[in-house]
Structure formats: structure tokens, C-alpha cells
Design a protein around this motif. Structure first.
Motif, PDB file in Angstrom:
ATOM      1  N   MET A   1       6.479   3.726  -6.933  1.00  0.00           N
ATOM      2  CA  MET A   1       5.864   2.768  -6.036  1.00  0.00           C
ATOM      3  C   MET A   1       6.293   3.063  -4.607  1.00  0.00           C
ATOM      4  O   MET A   1       7.425   3.435  -4.356  1.00  0.00           O
ATOM      5  CB  MET A   1       6.298   1.342  -6.402  1.00  0.00           C
ATOM      6  CG  MET A   1       5.640   0.873  -7.691  1.00  0.00           C
ATOM      7  SD  MET A   1       6.116  -0.775  -8.235  1.00  0.00           S
ATOM      8  CE  MET A   1       5.850  -1.774  -6.834  1.00  0.00           C
ATOM      9  N   ARG A   2       5.383   2.887  -3.697  1.00  0.00           N
ATOM     10  CA  ARG A   2       5.716   3.130  -2.305  1.00  0.00           C
ATOM     11  C   ARG A   2       6.301   1.876  -1.667  1.00  0.00           C
ATOM     12  O   ARG A   2       5.962   0.756  -2.053  1.00  0.00           O
ATOM     13  CB  ARG A   2       4.499   3.613  -1.541  1.00  0.00           C
ATOM     14  CG  ARG A   2       3.317   2.669  -1.599  1.00  0.00           C
ATOM     15  CD  ARG A   2       2.123   3.289  -0.912  1.00  0.00           C
ATOM     16  NE  ARG A   2       2.179   3.040   0.514  1.00  0.00           N
ATOM     17  CZ  ARG A   2       1.253   2.378   1.189  1.00  0.00           C
ATOM     18  NH1 ARG A   2       0.191   1.929   0.566  1.00  0.00           N
ATOM     19  NH2 ARG A   2       1.365   2.196   2.465  1.00  0.00           N
ATOM     20  N   GLN A   3       7.156   2.078  -0.726  1.00  0.00           N
ATOM     21  CA  GLN A   3       7.805   0.959  -0.061  1.00  0.00           C
ATOM     22  C   GLN A   3       6.940   0.470   1.094  1.00  0.00           C
ATOM     23  O   GLN A   3       6.222   1.240   1.718  1.00  0.00           O
ATOM     24  CB  GLN A   3       9.172   1.379   0.452  1.00  0.00           C
ATOM     25  CG  GLN A   3      10.158   1.633  -0.660  1.00  0.00           C
ATOM     26  CD  GLN A   3      11.550   1.874  -0.094  1.00  0.00           C
ATOM     27  OE1 GLN A   3      11.708   2.203   1.074  1.00  0.00           O
ATOM     28  NE2 GLN A   3      12.549   1.713  -0.937  1.00  0.00           N
ATOM     29  N   ARG A   4       7.075  -0.833   1.362  1.00  0.00           N
ATOM     30  CA  ARG A   4       6.337  -1.400   2.494  1.00  0.00           C
ATOM     31  C   ARG A   4       7.089  -1.125   3.789  1.00  0.00           C
ATOM     32  O   ARG A   4       8.304  -1.006   3.799  1.00  0.00           O
ATOM     33  CB  ARG A   4       6.174  -2.904   2.293  1.00  0.00           C
ATOM     34  CG  ARG A   4       5.249  -3.269   1.142  1.00  0.00           C
ATOM     35  CD  ARG A   4       5.057  -4.764   1.087  1.00  0.00           C
ATOM     36  NE  ARG A   4       6.267  -5.435   0.606  1.00  0.00           N
ATOM     37  CZ  ARG A   4       6.440  -5.854  -0.634  1.00  0.00           C
ATOM     38  NH1 ARG A   4       5.491  -5.667  -1.530  1.00  0.00           N
ATOM     39  NH2 ARG A   4       7.542  -6.453  -0.996  1.00  0.00           N
TER      40      ARG A   4
END
Length: 65
Positions: A1-4
Motif C-alpha cells: 500500500m502506498r503512503q499518503r
């Protein structure tokens, strides 16, 4: 998952505070309305009932017809 990103996290916190303040405002409005009802209506009614019972006294027995 990519970080915000940090900007997105800050905007989410600001949005959370905004929504929380709206919910808190509604809840406190309802609570204030209930307290107003209790102070303006229920307390005078309770005082009137207490006075009637005090004036009539405990010597008067309840009459059954």
C-alpha cells in the motif's frame, strides 16, 4: 500500500475536526434543549406537586369511592 502525503494527512485531520465539531454542536444542542425543558417545565411542576402534597398533609387518607 502506498503512503499518503503529509498534506493529505493534515487535510484529513482538519476534516476530522470539522466533522467532530458539527457532531458535538448537535449533541450539545440536544442536551441544552433537554436541560431547558427540565428547568423551565419540570422543576415548577415538581414544586407545585410538592406544595400540594405538603398543604394537604399526610393526615388526609386517600378516599376510595
Amino acid at each position: 500500500m502506498r503512503q499518503r502525503s503529509m498534506v493529505m494527512n493534515i487535510l484529513m485531520v482538519i476534516g476530522l475536526f470539522f466533522v467532530g465539531s458539527i457532531v458535538l454542536s448537535i449533541a450539545l444542542g440536544i442536551l441544552g434543549g433537554l436541560l431547558w425543558f427540565a428547568i423551565k417545565i419540570m422543576i415548577p411542576v415538581a414544586i407545585a406537586v410538592w406544595l400540594v402534597r405538603m398543604i394537604s398533609g399526610s393526615s388526609n387518607r386517600r378516599r376510595y369511592y
